[in-house]
Design a protein around this motif. Structure first.
Motif, PDB file in Angstrom:
ATOM      1  N   SER A 184       0.835  -1.205   0.000  1.00  0.00           N
ATOM      2  CA  SER A 184       0.000   0.000   0.000  1.00  0.00           C
ATOM      3  C   SER A 184       0.866   1.249   0.000  1.00  0.00           C
ATOM      4  CB  SER A 184      -0.922   0.002   1.230  1.00  0.00           C
ATOM      5  OG  SER A 184      -1.886  -1.013   1.159  1.00  0.00           O
ATOM      6  N   LEU A 189      -0.241   5.098  -0.768  1.00  0.00           N
ATOM      7  CA  LEU A 189      -1.495   4.987  -0.026  1.00  0.00           C
ATOM      8  C   LEU A 189      -1.208   4.762   1.455  1.00  0.00           C
ATOM      9  CD1 LEU A 189      -3.421   2.535  -2.399  1.00  0.00           C
ATOM     10  CD2 LEU A 189      -3.503   5.041  -2.401  1.00  0.00           C
ATOM     11  N   SER A 193      -4.627   0.549   3.522  1.00  0.00           N
ATOM     12  CA  SER A 193      -5.555   0.568   2.380  1.00  0.00           C
ATOM     13  C   SER A 193      -5.865  -0.826   1.849  1.00  0.00           C
ATOM     14  CB  SER A 193      -4.996   1.440   1.257  1.00  0.00           C
ATOM     15  OG  SER A 193      -5.015   2.798   1.637  1.00  0.00           O
ATOM     16  N   GLU A 311      -8.915   5.505  -3.726  1.00  0.00           N
ATOM     17  CA  GLU A 311      -7.793   6.448  -3.714  1.00  0.00           C
ATOM     18  C   GLU A 311      -7.010   6.421  -5.016  1.00  0.00           C
ATOM     19  OE1 GLU A 311      -7.547   4.383   0.451  1.00  0.00           O
ATOM     20  OE2 GLU A 311      -8.340   3.943  -1.555  1.00  0.00           O
TER      21      GLU A 311
END
Length: 351
Positions: A184, A189, A193, A311
């Motif tokens: 991630s 991120l 995530s 995202e």
């Protein structure tokens, strides 16, 4: 439950019979045979990346490996090396020392997908899969969540088998969560995530035993496929056999006794919107010695719906994959079979 005299033949029994030819149901079509890409098998001096998880640049290294290969090996991973050795030892002891009548006490149904126990045939018979069999026996364990873990379903021999598998399960769970966090972060991120997208791990551990094969040029220990879950962690013994596909060439994953192989799986490809691709891999056979591997699969629950992470998806990067229910995806895999393809490609919005 099978009994002695069952018509289901174990590959180990076929190998021990000493025949010079394999039965026809194990012969791969010419296009799928391991010598079909002889130039690629050497890998041209390029190896699957080996990443030290203690290095400062681990996020960047993991990101490159996920993007370029979908596979890598990790060292300095925190799992006790003694436990890796113990897991290999108990697996080999079961296959090599346990009498067949005792093994068959744990036989799984050949007509049930993902059944726990001792088996040889993974796919459910259907009109869509064509029945070429892998040169492999296996024992599959349901290990997480704890409500699925019932060690009485696992071998009683050797005496420490069940304890070792339980400890191994717990350590692999910790490492898989750590790796999803690093993956991630490698995408910019938050570390949670991918873990949040996958949800609670449904973990299976499959010990695979590949007996010596009299015609390794005609067979595969495990046909070409990508794993359908989120993340697979695998350990090997000292015998080579695992290969990863990259740029239309097959590259061997060199056995490293202290390393753990990481394979990006289909649901992680979906969540990352294709930034990281699941690893197509296979196992080849040899004529001289048996091989053992232990794969730990970390999957979503069957009720989980998987889609590209919000995202990642934006106007400049639209969703490339349709949302899918994981239970439906898994059922299709077991019914149709991989057929050497990436089933995740069927979810592409604009192939």
């Amino acid at each position: 439950m099978e009994v002695e005299g069952s018509p289901v033949m174990r590959v180990q029994s076929i190998a021990q019979a000493g025949k010079s030819e394999v039965p026809p149901q194990y012969i791969q079509p010419p296009s799928d045979r391991p010598n079909n890409d002889a130039g690629g098998k050497s890998g041209g001096g390029v190896d699957v990346p080996v990443i030290d998880l203690g290095e400062d640049s681990v996020r960047e290294a993991v990101g490159r490996a996920c993007r370029d290969w979908g596979a890598f090996q990790v060292t300095n991973h925190g799992v006790p090396i003694r436990l890796l050795d113990d897991m290999r030892k108990v697996g080999l002891s079961f296959f090599n020392e346990c009498p067949m009548k005792d093994k068959l006490m744990y036989a799984c149904s050949p007509d049930s997908a993902a059944a726990e126990g001792y088996g040889s045939k993974m796919l459910v018979d259907s009109d869509e899969n064509h029945g070429v069999l892998d040169w492999r026996d296996y024992f599959d364990h349901h290990t997480l969540p704890l409500s699925r873990r019932n060690p009485s379903n696992w071998p009683h021999y050797p005496p420490n088998y069940r304890e070792v598998v339980s400890q191994f399960s717990d350590e692999m769970n910790v490492l898989a969560q750590k790796l999803l966090g690093i993956i991630s972060e490698s995408l910019g991120l938050p570390s949670s995530s991918l873990k949040d997208a996958v949800g609670e791990f449904y973990q299976n551990i499959t010990v695979s035993y590949y007996p010596p094969c009299p015609q390794p040029d005609l067979t595969l220990g495990l046909q070409s496929h990508s794993d359908f879950g989120a993340l697979t962690l695998l350990i090997q013994d000292q015998v080579p056999g695992l290969e990863v596909l990259k740029d239309s060439h097959w590259y061997p994953v060199q056995p490293l006794p202290e390393a753990i192989v990481v394979l990006v799986s289909d649901q992680t490809e979906i969540i990352t919107n294709g930034n990281y691709r699941s690893a197509v891999h296979r196992a080849v056979t040899n004529s001289t010695g048996a091989r053992l591997s232990v794969a730990t699969f970390h999957d979503p629950s069957k009720t989980r719906n998987i889609s590209p992470a919000a995202e990642i998806v934006c106007q400049s990067s639209p969703a490339r994959y349709r949302e899918v229910n994981y239970g439906d995806y898994m059922s299709r895999w077991y019914t149709k079979g991989p057929e050497g393809k990436r089933n995740v490609d069927s979810l592409l919005i604009d192939p």
